[in-house]
Design a protein around this motif. Structure first.
Motif, short mmCIF file in Angstrom:
data_model
loop_
_atom_site.label_atom_id
_atom_site.label_comp_id
_atom_site.label_asym_id
_atom_site.label_seq_id
_atom_site.Cartn_x
_atom_site.Cartn_y
_atom_site.Cartn_z
N ALA A 138 0.82 -1.20 0.00
CA ALA A 138 0.00 0.00 0.00
C ALA A 138 0.87 1.26 0.00
CB ALA A 138 -0.92 0.00 1.22
N SER A 139 0.33 2.32 -0.57
CA SER A 139 1.01 3.62 -0.55
C SER A 139 1.08 4.14 0.88
CB SER A 139 0.27 4.63 -1.43
OG SER A 139 0.19 4.19 -2.76
N VAL A 140 2.17 4.84 1.20
CA VAL A 140 2.37 5.39 2.54
C VAL A 140 2.66 6.88 2.43
CG1 VAL A 140 3.64 5.22 4.70
CG2 VAL A 140 3.34 3.18 3.29
N LEU A 141 1.94 7.67 3.22
CA LEU A 141 2.21 9.10 3.31
C LEU A 141 2.93 9.36 4.62
CD1 LEU A 141 1.83 11.97 2.16
CD2 LEU A 141 -0.30 12.11 3.49
N LEU A 156 8.24 10.00 -3.47
CA LEU A 156 7.92 11.34 -3.94
C LEU A 156 8.09 12.29 -2.77
CD1 LEU A 156 4.71 10.41 -5.97
CD2 LEU A 156 7.02 10.79 -6.87
N ASP A 157 9.27 12.89 -2.68
CA ASP A 157 9.62 13.75 -1.56
C ASP A 157 8.97 15.12 -1.73
OD1 ASP A 157 10.87 14.37 0.82
OD2 ASP A 157 12.77 14.89 -0.10
N GLU A 158 8.39 15.64 -0.64
CA GLU A 158 7.69 16.93 -0.65
C GLU A 158 6.61 16.96 -1.73
OE1 GLU A 158 7.91 18.47 1.86
OE2 GLU A 158 9.87 17.95 2.69
N ILE A 159 5.72 15.99 -1.69
CA ILE A 159 4.65 15.84 -2.67
C ILE A 159 3.71 17.04 -2.67
CG2 ILE A 159 3.16 14.60 -1.05
CD1 ILE A 159 3.43 13.86 -4.81
N GLY A 160 3.62 17.76 -1.57
CA GLY A 160 2.72 18.91 -1.48
C GLY A 160 3.08 20.03 -2.43
N GLU A 218 5.75 5.82 -2.08
CA GLU A 218 5.77 6.48 -0.78
C GLU A 218 5.88 7.97 -1.03
OE1 GLU A 218 8.33 2.83 1.24
OE2 GLU A 218 9.13 4.87 1.26
N ALA A 219 5.28 8.77 -0.17
CA ALA A 219 5.33 10.22 -0.35
C ALA A 219 5.59 10.88 0.99
CB ALA A 219 4.01 10.73 -0.94
N THR A 220 6.31 11.98 0.97
CA THR A 220 6.55 12.75 2.19
C THR A 220 6.05 14.18 2.00
OG1 THR A 220 8.74 13.67 1.63
CG2 THR A 220 8.68 11.43 2.54
#
Length: 212
Positions: free
Chosen positions: A49-52, A125-129, A164-166
Motif C-alpha cells: 500500500a502507498s504510505v504518506l 515522492l519527496d515533498e509531494i505537497g 511512498e510520499a513525504t
C-alpha cells in the motif's frame, strides 16, 4: 497480504505491547511517539500500500521511507527518490515519466524516468505537497492504471512500483484550498506515518547526544 488496511492501526497497537521494534540505521529514540513510528515501519513495510509520511523538515522522513523499503518484499529492487520541490514543472514531469528523443529541444536521447527506474521497487515522492496540479492529474492516472507515458511518447509502459510520499505541509489544508487534489491525497494516504519533532521527544536527547 491477508490483512485489511482498516485493521492496521489496531494491529499496530497490539504489536507495541508485544515486543520491542526493530532498530533502523538513522532512527534512534525511545520516546513513545517515536517507538510507534518504528512499529509502524515493521507493520506497514511488508504491504504494498502507498504510505504518506508527514512531519516537519529535518525529522527524518526519507530515512523512514528507506526503512519501509528495506522492510518490504521489494528490498532487492531499486529505491528511487525524487524531490518534487526542487525541480521545475517541466523538468519534474520528465524526471517522473521520462521523455522520448525529440520531445522538446534539448531531448537528444530517450530518457527513462524515475517510475521506470523504480520498476519492481519503491518510488519516493519527496515533498509531494509542492507538486503542480497538472502533474497531480497525471500521477493519479499512473497510480490508478499502473501505466506511464513518456513525454512526447504514444506508447503506454506498464510499471510495478510501490509509492511512498513525504510532506512537511498539511495536505488536508491543501485539499481544502484547491492546491492538492483530494482523489490523489486519498490514493497516497492509504497508510500514514507521522514523525514527531525533537521538541516532542525531549527524553531522547541524552541518547542522541551519546550516539553522536
Amino acid at each position: 497480504v491477508g490483512l485489511r488496511l482498516e485493521e492496521l492501526p489496531q494491529r499496530a497497537g497490539s504489536a507495541e505491547e508485544a515486543k520491542q521494534p526493530r532498530r533502523w540505521p538513522g532512527l534512534l529514540g525511545q520516546a513513545p511517539a517515536f517507538v510507534r513510528v518504528l512499529h509502524k515501519i515493521e507493520l506497514y513495510g511488508p504491504t504494498d500500500a502507498s504510505v504518506l509520511i508527514t512531519g516537519e523538515t529535518g525529522t527524518g522522513k526519507e530515512v523512514v521511507a528507506r526503512a519501509l523499503h528495506e522492510c518490504s518484499q521489494r528490498r532487492q529492487k531499486p529505491f528511487v527518490a525524487v524531490n518534487c520541490a526542487a525541480l521545475s514543472e517541466e523538468l519534474l514531469e520528465s524526471e517522473l515519466f521520462g521523455h522520448e528523443k525529440g520531445a522538446f529541444t534539448s531531448a537528444i536521447r530517450v530518457h527513462r524516468g524515475r517510475f521506470e527506474r523504480a520498476h519492481g521497487g519503491t518510488l519516493l515522492l519527496d515533498e509531494i505537497g509542492d507538486m503542480p496540479v497538472r502533474l497531480q492529474v497525471k500521477l493519479f492516472r499512473v497510480l490508478e492504471e499502473g501505466v506511464i507515458e513518456r513525454v512526447g511518447g504514444e506508447r503506454e509502459i506498464p510499471i510495478d512500483v510501490r509509492v511512498e510520499a513525504t510532506t512537511n505541509v498539511p495536505l488536508e489544508v491543501a485539499v481544502q484550498t484547491g492546491t492538492f487534489r483530494s482523489d490523489l491525497y486519498h490514493r497516497l494516504a492509504v497508510l500514514r506515518i507521522h514523525l514527531p519533532p525533537l521538541r516532542q521527544r525531549i527524553m531522547d536527547l541524552p541518547l542522541l547526544v551519546t550516539h553522536f
